[in-house]
Design a protein around this motif. Structure first.
Motif, PDB file in Angstrom:
ATOM      1  N   ARG A  52      -1.625   8.962   0.465  1.00  0.00           N
ATOM      2  CA  ARG A  52      -2.013   8.176   1.623  1.00  0.00           C
ATOM      3  C   ARG A  52      -1.316   6.826   1.586  1.00  0.00           C
ATOM      4  NH1 ARG A  52      -8.377   6.972   0.462  1.00  0.00           N
ATOM      5  NH2 ARG A  52      -8.168   5.552  -1.288  1.00  0.00           N
ATOM      6  N   VAL A  53      -1.188   6.226   2.765  1.00  0.00           N
ATOM      7  CA  VAL A  53      -0.648   4.885   2.916  1.00  0.00           C
ATOM      8  C   VAL A  53      -1.594   4.132   3.846  1.00  0.00           C
ATOM      9  CG1 VAL A  53       1.757   5.559   2.546  1.00  0.00           C
ATOM     10  CG2 VAL A  53       0.829   5.530   4.858  1.00  0.00           C
ATOM     11  N   GLY A  54      -1.536   2.814   3.776  1.00  0.00           N
ATOM     12  CA  GLY A  54      -2.413   2.054   4.652  1.00  0.00           C
ATOM     13  C   GLY A  54      -2.329   0.568   4.416  1.00  0.00           C
ATOM     14  N   VAL A  55      -3.396  -0.087   4.834  1.00  0.00           N
ATOM     15  CA  VAL A  55      -3.492  -1.528   4.696  1.00  0.00           C
ATOM     16  C   VAL A  55      -4.930  -1.892   4.329  1.00  0.00           C
ATOM     17  CG1 VAL A  55      -3.931  -1.924   7.162  1.00  0.00           C
ATOM     18  CG2 VAL A  55      -2.930  -3.746   5.786  1.00  0.00           C
ATOM     19  N   ASP A  63      -6.162 -12.230   3.617  1.00  0.00           N
ATOM     20  CA  ASP A  63      -4.871 -11.619   3.315  1.00  0.00           C
ATOM     21  C   ASP A  63      -4.941 -10.118   3.540  1.00  0.00           C
ATOM     22  OD1 ASP A  63      -3.744 -14.033   2.542  1.00  0.00           O
ATOM     23  OD2 ASP A  63      -4.357 -13.791   0.453  1.00  0.00           O
ATOM     24  N   SER A  64      -3.829  -9.541   3.950  1.00  0.00           N
ATOM     25  CA  SER A  64      -3.716  -8.097   4.105  1.00  0.00           C
ATOM     26  C   SER A  64      -2.634  -7.586   3.172  1.00  0.00           C
ATOM     27  CB  SER A  64      -3.365  -7.725   5.543  1.00  0.00           C
ATOM     28  OG  SER A  64      -4.423  -8.061   6.397  1.00  0.00           O
ATOM     29  N   TYR A  65      -2.881  -6.437   2.579  1.00  0.00           N
ATOM     30  CA  TYR A  65      -1.957  -5.846   1.619  1.00  0.00           C
ATOM     31  C   TYR A  65      -1.655  -4.414   2.018  1.00  0.00           C
ATOM     32  CZ  TYR A  65      -4.013  -9.695  -1.003  1.00  0.00           C
ATOM     33  OH  TYR A  65      -4.465 -10.925  -1.382  1.00  0.00           O
ATOM     34  N   GLY A  66      -0.397  -4.044   1.908  1.00  0.00           N
ATOM     35  CA  GLY A  66      -0.032  -2.649   2.083  1.00  0.00           C
ATOM     36  C   GLY A  66      -0.461  -1.867   0.860  1.00  0.00           C
ATOM     37  N   LEU A  67      -0.691  -0.590   1.028  1.00  0.00           N
ATOM     38  CA  LEU A  67      -1.097   0.234  -0.110  1.00  0.00           C
ATOM     39  C   LEU A  67      -0.506   1.626   0.003  1.00  0.00           C
ATOM     40  CD1 LEU A  67      -3.572   2.501   0.588  1.00  0.00           C
ATOM     41  CD2 LEU A  67      -4.785   0.388   0.992  1.00  0.00           C
ATOM     42  N   VAL A  68      -0.359   2.250  -1.140  1.00  0.00           N
ATOM     43  CA  VAL A  68       0.014   3.653  -1.245  1.00  0.00           C
ATOM     44  C   VAL A  68      -0.893   4.244  -2.315  1.00  0.00           C
ATOM     45  CG1 VAL A  68       1.875   3.235  -2.908  1.00  0.00           C
ATOM     46  CG2 VAL A  68       1.908   5.302  -1.527  1.00  0.00           C
ATOM     47  N   GLY A  69      -1.372   5.461  -2.086  1.00  0.00           N
ATOM     48  CA  GLY A  69      -2.335   6.010  -3.030  1.00  0.00           C
ATOM     49  C   GLY A  69      -2.273   7.511  -3.175  1.00  0.00           C
ATOM     50  N   LEU A  70      -3.001   7.970  -4.190  1.00  0.00           N
ATOM     51  CA  LEU A  70      -3.179   9.400  -4.464  1.00  0.00           C
ATOM     52  C   LEU A  70      -4.660   9.704  -4.405  1.00  0.00           C
ATOM     53  CD1 LEU A  70      -0.868   9.672  -7.599  1.00  0.00           C
ATOM     54  CD2 LEU A  70      -0.319  10.359  -5.258  1.00  0.00           C
ATOM     55  N   GLU A  71      -4.997  10.914  -3.948  1.00  0.00           N
ATOM     56  CA  GLU A  71      -6.402  11.318  -3.893  1.00  0.00           C
ATOM     57  C   GLU A  71      -6.540  12.779  -4.285  1.00  0.00           C
ATOM     58  OE1 GLU A  71      -7.175  10.149   0.112  1.00  0.00           O
ATOM     59  OE2 GLU A  71      -6.510  12.041   0.953  1.00  0.00           O
ATOM     60  N   LYS A 174     -10.363  -1.362   5.008  1.00  0.00           N
ATOM     61  CA  LYS A 174      -9.229  -0.530   4.589  1.00  0.00           C
ATOM     62  C   LYS A 174      -8.990   0.562   5.636  1.00  0.00           C
ATOM     63  CE  LYS A 174      -8.882   0.722   0.271  1.00  0.00           C
ATOM     64  NZ  LYS A 174      -8.928   1.438  -1.013  1.00  0.00           N
ATOM     65  N   PHE A 175      -7.741   0.617   6.106  1.00  0.00           N
ATOM     66  CA  PHE A 175      -7.308   1.664   7.033  1.00  0.00           C
ATOM     67  C   PHE A 175      -6.259   2.495   6.314  1.00  0.00           C
ATOM     68  CE2 PHE A 175      -8.576  -1.966   9.586  1.00  0.00           C
ATOM     69  CZ  PHE A 175      -9.391  -1.394  10.545  1.00  0.00           C
ATOM     70  N   THR A 176      -6.431   3.816   6.289  1.00  0.00           N
ATOM     71  CA  THR A 176      -5.455   4.677   5.630  1.00  0.00           C
ATOM     72  C   THR A 176      -5.168   5.908   6.487  1.00  0.00           C
ATOM     73  OG1 THR A 176      -7.155   5.879   4.383  1.00  0.00           O
ATOM     74  CG2 THR A 176      -6.112   3.991   3.291  1.00  0.00           C
ATOM     75  N   ILE A 177      -3.960   6.432   6.326  1.00  0.00           N
ATOM     76  CA  ILE A 177      -3.582   7.749   6.850  1.00  0.00           C
ATOM     77  C   ILE A 177      -2.963   8.503   5.686  1.00  0.00           C
ATOM     78  CG2 ILE A 177      -3.289   7.041   9.257  1.00  0.00           C
ATOM     79  CD1 ILE A 177      -0.264   6.987   8.716  1.00  0.00           C
ATOM     80  N   GLY A 178      -3.137   9.809   5.685  1.00  0.00           N
ATOM     81  CA  GLY A 178      -2.604  10.575   4.572  1.00  0.00           C
ATOM     82  C   GLY A 178      -2.427  12.041   4.906  1.00  0.00           C
TER      83      GLY A 178
END
Length: 183
Positions: A52-55, A63-71, A174-178
């Motif tokens: 997934r990716v998101g913010v 502050d806002s941060y970009g993110l990349v993750g595993l689930e 947190k907003f994510t799409i994956g």
């Protein structure tokens, strides 16, 4: 014998006329109606893993941060209702809180065989040595099956910081799409 000749001649004439009439009619093939394949019904049961990716936005610092993750997770479907659990690890860009780990449970309704709407609750921690960084999580999401074993997921999660004692001190949005692969 005359009667027999007349009867045989009449029978032969009848067969000849019937054969000629049948030969004049074209043979029409019976049309074949194609049968559409039955749509595949997505199976929400079982294990899945994805990316997934998101913010993520921190309300204390704005502050806002970009993110990349595993689930990784598991679901159990009961007719149109789906219950599940998930564990995720996110890498946050441009912050000292480089990793965020969360465990959640979710409950949802399959509105159609390929569409799942769900709510999620859980607990998350940014593994930071400064401040608590721990959050109670709650959110909403939608998952769409796009192939027999692949789904796309979009969700919003709000996290209430624990242990700070002040309102909205370090809450997160947190907003994510994956994309998930279902086993």
């Amino acid at each position: 014998m005359n009667f027999l000749k007349t009867t045989l001649l009449a029978a032969a004439a009848t067969v000849a006329v019937a054969s000629a009439a049948q030969a004049a009619d074209p043979i029409m093939p019976v049309p074949v109606t194609p049968v559409a394949p039955a749509p595949s019904i997505f199976d929400w049961n079982g294990l899945y893993a994805g990316v997934r990716v998101g913010v993520e936005n921190n309300t204390a610092t704005t502050d806002s941060y970009g993110l990349v993750g595993l689930e990784i997770g598991a679901n159990a479907a009961f007719d149109m209702f789906v219950l599940g659990g998930e564990l995720a690890v996110d890498y946050l860009f441009a912050t000292s809180d480089f990793a965020y780990v969360e465990g959640t449970v979710r409950a949802g309704v399959a509105l159609a065989p390929q569409v799942l709407l769900y709510g999620t609750v859980g607990y998350g921690s940014d593994l930071d040595s400064v401040g608590s960084g721990d959050h109670i999580l709650a959110g909403l999401g939608a998952e769409f099956a796009v192939a027999d074993s692949v789904s796309l997921d979009a969700r919003y999660v709000h996290g209430w910081e624990q242990g700070s004692g002040s309102v909205n001190a370090g809450d997160i949005h947190k907003f994510t799409i994956g994309a998930n692969f279902h086993f």
